[in-house]
Design an enzyme around this catalytic site. Structure first.
Site, PDB file in Angstrom:
ATOM      1  N   GLU A  74       0.818  -1.217   0.000  1.00  0.00           N
ATOM      2  CA  GLU A  74       0.000   0.000   0.000  1.00  0.00           C
ATOM      3  C   GLU A  74       0.852   1.268   0.000  1.00  0.00           C
ATOM      4  O   GLU A  74       0.443   2.294  -0.532  1.00  0.00           O
ATOM      5  CB  GLU A  74      -0.972   0.009   1.180  1.00  0.00           C
ATOM      6  CG  GLU A  74      -2.099  -1.018   1.076  1.00  0.00           C
ATOM      7  CD  GLU A  74      -1.720  -2.378   1.630  1.00  0.00           C
ATOM      8  OE1 GLU A  74      -0.544  -2.591   1.986  1.00  0.00           O
ATOM      9  OE2 GLU A  74      -2.617  -3.248   1.706  1.00  0.00           O
ATOM     10  N   PHE A 105     -12.136  -6.703  13.839  1.00  0.00           N
ATOM     11  CA  PHE A 105     -11.007  -7.225  13.064  1.00  0.00           C
ATOM     12  C   PHE A 105     -10.615  -6.214  11.981  1.00  0.00           C
ATOM     13  O   PHE A 105     -11.459  -5.750  11.229  1.00  0.00           O
ATOM     14  CB  PHE A 105     -11.380  -8.570  12.437  1.00  0.00           C
ATOM     15  CG  PHE A 105     -10.280  -9.127  11.568  1.00  0.00           C
ATOM     16  CD1 PHE A 105      -9.047  -9.470  12.122  1.00  0.00           C
ATOM     17  CD2 PHE A 105     -10.463  -9.287  10.199  1.00  0.00           C
ATOM     18  CE1 PHE A 105      -8.026  -9.967  11.323  1.00  0.00           C
ATOM     19  CE2 PHE A 105      -9.447  -9.783   9.404  1.00  0.00           C
ATOM     20  CZ  PHE A 105      -8.230 -10.118   9.968  1.00  0.00           C
ATOM     21  N   GLN A 106      -9.355  -5.869  11.925  1.00  0.00           N
ATOM     22  CA  GLN A 106      -8.811  -4.908  10.958  1.00  0.00           C
ATOM     23  C   GLN A 106      -9.463  -3.534  11.049  1.00  0.00           C
ATOM     24  O   GLN A 106      -9.632  -2.849  10.046  1.00  0.00           O
ATOM     25  CB  GLN A 106      -8.869  -5.464   9.536  1.00  0.00           C
ATOM     26  CG  GLN A 106      -7.963  -6.681   9.390  1.00  0.00           C
ATOM     27  CD  GLN A 106      -7.732  -7.103   7.960  1.00  0.00           C
ATOM     28  OE1 GLN A 106      -8.592  -6.916   7.106  1.00  0.00           O
ATOM     29  NE2 GLN A 106      -6.579  -7.687   7.694  1.00  0.00           N
ATOM     30  N   LYS A 160     -17.498  -0.802   5.124  1.00  0.00           N
ATOM     31  CA  LYS A 160     -17.826  -1.870   4.167  1.00  0.00           C
ATOM     32  C   LYS A 160     -19.303  -1.890   3.784  1.00  0.00           C
ATOM     33  O   LYS A 160     -19.642  -2.071   2.623  1.00  0.00           O
ATOM     34  CB  LYS A 160     -17.417  -3.208   4.783  1.00  0.00           C
ATOM     35  CG  LYS A 160     -17.592  -4.407   3.858  1.00  0.00           C
ATOM     36  CD  LYS A 160     -17.059  -5.667   4.534  1.00  0.00           C
ATOM     37  CE  LYS A 160     -17.558  -6.937   3.880  1.00  0.00           C
ATOM     38  NZ  LYS A 160     -16.823  -7.301   2.677  1.00  0.00           N
ATOM     39  N   MET A 208      24.256   8.743   2.719  1.00  0.00           N
ATOM     40  CA  MET A 208      24.094  10.074   3.300  1.00  0.00           C
ATOM     41  C   MET A 208      24.294  10.047   4.814  1.00  0.00           C
ATOM     42  O   MET A 208      24.891  10.954   5.396  1.00  0.00           O
ATOM     43  CB  MET A 208      22.707  10.638   2.959  1.00  0.00           C
ATOM     44  CG  MET A 208      22.526  12.069   3.410  1.00  0.00           C
ATOM     45  SD  MET A 208      23.805  13.172   2.762  1.00  0.00           S
ATOM     46  CE  MET A 208      23.020  13.779   1.280  1.00  0.00           C
TER      47      MET A 208
HETATM   48  C1  LIG Z   1      12.194   5.703   5.428  1.00  0.00           C
HETATM   49  C2  LIG Z   1      13.469   6.354   5.803  1.00  0.00           C
HETATM   50  N1  LIG Z   1      14.242   5.800   6.773  1.00  0.00           N
HETATM   51  C3  LIG Z   1      15.405   6.393   7.122  1.00  0.00           C
HETATM   52  C4  LIG Z   1      15.818   7.542   6.525  1.00  0.00           C
HETATM   53  C5  LIG Z   1      17.123   8.213   6.948  1.00  0.00           C
HETATM   54  N2  LIG Z   1      18.066   8.244   5.809  1.00  0.00           N
HETATM   55  C6  LIG Z   1      18.242   9.342   5.054  1.00  0.00           C
HETATM   56  S1  LIG Z   1      19.316   9.107   3.808  1.00  0.00           S
HETATM   57  C7  LIG Z   1      19.591   7.520   4.283  1.00  0.00           C
HETATM   58  C8  LIG Z   1      20.566   6.647   3.546  1.00  0.00           C
HETATM   59  C9  LIG Z   1      20.075   6.248   2.216  1.00  0.00           C
HETATM   60  O1  LIG Z   1      20.958   5.275   1.726  1.00  0.00           O
HETATM   61  P1  LIG Z   1      20.922   4.821   0.227  1.00  0.00           P
HETATM   62  O2  LIG Z   1      19.560   4.579  -0.225  1.00  0.00           O
HETATM   63  O3  LIG Z   1      21.888   3.712   0.041  1.00  0.00           O
HETATM   64  O4  LIG Z   1      21.379   6.122  -0.547  1.00  0.00           O
HETATM   65  P2  LIG Z   1      22.768   6.905  -0.604  1.00  0.00           P
HETATM   66  O5  LIG Z   1      22.696   8.000   0.413  1.00  0.00           O
HETATM   67  O6  LIG Z   1      23.861   5.930  -0.340  1.00  0.00           O
HETATM   68  O7  LIG Z   1      22.775   7.449  -1.984  1.00  0.00           O
HETATM   69  C10 LIG Z   1      18.851   7.201   5.419  1.00  0.00           C
HETATM   70  C11 LIG Z   1      18.905   5.917   6.120  1.00  0.00           C
HETATM   71  C12 LIG Z   1      14.971   8.083   5.531  1.00  0.00           C
HETATM   72  N3  LIG Z   1      15.254   9.219   4.900  1.00  0.00           N
HETATM   73  N4  LIG Z   1      13.830   7.457   5.182  1.00  0.00           N
END
Ligand SMILES: Cc1ncc(C[n+]2csc(CCOP(=O)(O)OP(=O)(O)O)c2C)c(N)n1
Lengths: 163, 561
Positions: free
Chosen positions: B49, B111-112, B161, B475
């Protein structure tokens, strides 16, 4: 910038969930609610929320805009600094030992309030007025021993301009 | 005419021009899916979803229409929350329809059952629990109207529903009238005169654009405005594509990973014209020092965006496109040569910043992620629709792919939600079947909604996933390197799947490049393939995004390469 108290009157659609939208806005954005009062208006589809809030001017401006942004909010009126009447009602349950009874009744008389419930050990006093009056009577009754207090929070309406 | 709730839903969807919806079935929406199977509406059956909502988001941004999703109650509904929050922060018009337990069970912990209206109240523009089938048609119409008008946003409708099978006589409501909701499109003319006077006086003006330019369709008027007044333009992440990225007046992105010249220009400007922006902290850095020498004009349809983070001298509440249209007319009456002449010195200064401190990276033996994006830009001639995941991949996409048109850069800006890019690409591809749609991904993010590869394959949507595979949550690792003594806590991805095999397992094409000289070939091969592709670019593992402004610092304090 100093924080001040603001009284805001909000006309909203009389629908379930509207109050939680307003309360959620305040909690989610970290705004203060000092008091909040809701009831139907003369039009059944509208309710009036009277809210007393505290904040700096920019925060209050933001609050008003955020309130206006809620789909169910019809009108936001900031009464602060305008001519308006405000009232609050309090029920005060006070210790009423025989030796205090005369004193309590004297205070009740001076403040033009009413005793609405009597027991061997207590009086319940109903008082209406603005915040100042309520705080004054609470101050006087406190030394006698207040058991419980229920306050409605402020309601307010603007005064008409023509007199 | 008597119709069931499900039939009313189909009818109003058609009336609202919603011919495509993204959905996932379940108990509470069985009747609606049953009706849907017979209706003349395209259903894209996703695999999660969250994917449905991001796909609807990508669809909305690429098509300019309202994105629609349909999911079941309980877990189906809660799975939509991240997608809704992302769309809310980026002001994307969505209608999210959730099933609910039958009316007589609501409140019984059935439920749900979840109170999805309560859960999504702070992350929707508005939401509804419909309790009477008589209201259903009107509510759906109202939801579409609210979603797309004013500052757009997601609207959720929770349908129990029993309403789907309840029958009522159906009357179409022709127009939605909401006493309490009237967005301001027309700007105050007096304010516009002030704007023109300020432009005439300004020596060092800058235009700062945001998502509002794209949403309101103001790109054309904005370009004309900037050219007429010869004012350089910078943008937030959400503003990219609102002004041509290859135009000489374009400064590049502003803020934490903005270009040197954009950050310097904003810090030194004497006039800032902010259009459809909300001054996010990723843009402003330390607010006290943001555009500290400038008179700030802010044009926005949402009054709450004005004065929220940055005090503004001239607020203009109105639709960005309409407002810029008026401003263009007013400027035409002025002596534009005179206005333009004043800019020489300022534009010269900006050119100097560009030359002394350009956006650069150092080539090495390994593939540099920036290089992949540069090549992607060349091979697609800048015409692709780019979606992104979140992190370094997103910032490099923003820096190195130059967006000339609105609706071509689709990213989760405000929420910064990993897992956005692939489903958003699927939605964008559905909206624009002939476009090249590329998800620029990190090896971490892509695993958050990888299941949607099955959707792409099932519907023959030829999305291209470009993974900048650095074996890190890049990042976060960058922050750990710079601010946490290189302690790489939980950011090393040393158990990644083989992305080529993974693509193949889904029935897609998988490709890999490990050396710089392979990049072009793999990109060309991937783009030429008539179907979904995952391209795994094994890149330099500890590359950083520069410039970088440390969080909370003034934007002039940039760490450079
Ligand atoms: C759902 C979610 N969880 C955690 C984060 C925190 N976060 C920001 S950037 C990042 C790293 C992303 O890694 P990757 O997809 O390998 O991309 P890169 O930065 O290496 O290009 C994280 C964990 C986020 N933005 N979104």
């Amino acid at each position: 910038m100093t924080e001040e108290k603001y009284t805001i009157s909000i006309l909203v659609d009389n629908q379930p969930g509207v109050l939680s939208r307003i309360a959620g806005l305040f909690s989610g954005r970290g705004y203060n609610i000092e008091s909040l009062c809701v009831a139907e208006t003369s039009e059944a589809q509208l309710s009036r929320v009277t809210m007393v809030t505290k904040g700096t001017r920019p925060v209050i401006e933001q609050i008003k805009k955020q309130l206006n942004k809620l789909i169910n909010v019809v009108k936001v009126i900031d009464l602060t600094g305008t001519r308006y009447v405000q009232r609050e009602l309090a029920l005060i349950k006070v210790n009423a030992k025989p030796e205090f009874r005369a004193e309590i009744l004297r205070i009740v008389d001076i403040f033009r309030c009413k005793v609405v419930d009597v027991g061997p050990e207590h009086y319940t006093v109903e008082v209406t007025g603005d915040e100042e009056k309520l705080n004054a009577i609470l101050g006087l009754l406190k030394p006698l021993g207040i058991k419980e207090v229920a306050r409605t929070g402020n309601i307010a309406l603007s005064r008409e301009n023509n007199h | 005419m008597e119709l069931t709730g499900a039939q009313i839903l189909m009818k109003v969807l058609k009336e609202e021009n919603a011919d495509t919806i993204f959905g996932y079935p379940g108990g509470a929406v069985l009747d609606i899916f049953d009706e849907l199977a017979r209706a003349d509406i395209n259903l894209v059956f996703v695999r999660h979803e969250q994917g449905a909502v991001h796909a609807a988001d990508g669809y909305a941004r690429a098509s300019g229409k309202v994105g629609v999703c349909l999911v079941t109650s309980g877990p189906g509904a809660t799975n939509t929350v991240t997608g809704i929050a992302s769309a809310y922060m980026d002001s994307i018009p969505l209608v999210v329809i959730t099933g609910q337990v039958p009316t007589h069970l609501i409140g019984n912990d059935a439920f749900q059952e979840v109170d999805i209206v309560g859960i999504t109240r702070p992350c929707t523009k508005h939401n509804y629990l419909v309790k009477d089938v008589k209201d259903l048609g009107d509510v759906i119409k109202e939801a579409f109207y609210i979603a797309r008008s004013g500052r757009p946003g997601p609207v959720l409708i929770d349908i129990p529903k029993d309403l789907a099978i309840a029958k009522v006589p159906y009357k179409v409501k022709k127009k939605v009238g909401l006493k309490s909701y009237k967005p301001t499109y027309e700007p105050n003319k007096k304010q516009l005169k002030k704007v023109v006077e300020l432009i005439k006086k300004a020596r060092k003006p800058v235009i700062f654009t945001g998502g509002g330019v794209i949403i309101s369709g103001a790109a054309k008027n904005l370009t004309e405005f900037a050219h007429q007044t010869r004012i350089p333009v910078t943008g937030s992440l959400m503003g990219l594509g609102g002004f041509p990225g290859t135009d000489p007046l374009w400064l590049g992105m502003l803020g934490m990973h903005g270009t040197y010249r954009a950050n310097m220009a904003v810090s030194e400007c004497d006039l800032m014209i902010a259009v459809g922006v909300r001054f996010d902290d990723r843009v402003t850095g330390k607010t006290d020092e943001f555009a500290a020498n400038a008179t700030i004009i802010q044009i926005d349809i949402d009054p709450t965006s004005i004065h929220k983070n940055i005090p503004v001298s001239v607020p203009v509440v109105g639709d960005c496109n309409i407002t810029l249209g008026y401003l263009n007319d007013l400027i035409k009456k002025e002596n534009s040569e005179d206005i333009k002449k004043k800019r020489e010195k300022w534009l010269g200064q900006i050119e100097e910043w560009k030359e002394t401190t350009p956006l650069v990276y150092k080539q090495k033996d390994n593939i540099k992620p920036q290089y992949v994006i540069e090549k992607l830009f060349e091979i697609t001639k800048g015409k692709a629709i780019i979606t992104t995941e979140v992190g370094q991949n997103q910032m490099w996409a923003a820096q190195y792919y130059h967006f000339d048109k609105p609706g071509h850069f689709i990213t989760s800006g405000g929420l910064g939600c990993m897992g956005f890019g692939l489903p958003a690409a699927i939605g964008a591809q559905k909206a624009c079947p002939d476009a090249i749609v590329v998800d620029i991904a990190g090896d971490g993010s892509i695993q958050m909604n990888i299941q949607e590869m099955a959707t792409a394959v099932q519907y023959g949507l030829p999305v291209k996933v470009v993974i900048l595979n650095n074996r890190f949550l890049g990042m976060v690792r960058q922050w750990q390197e710079l601010f946490y003594d290189k302690l790489y806590s939980s950011t090393h991805l040393d158990h990644n799947p083989d992305f080529v095999k993974l693509a193949e397992a889904y029935g897609a094409l998988g490709l890999r490049a490990t050396k710089p000289e392979e990049v072009e070939k793999i990109l060309a091969q991937g783009m030429a393939h008539n179907g979904p592709v995952i391209m795994d670019f094994v890149v330099e593992n500890e590359e950083n995004v520069y410039p970088m402004v440390p969080a909370g610092a003034p934007i002039t304090q940039m760490l450079l390469v």
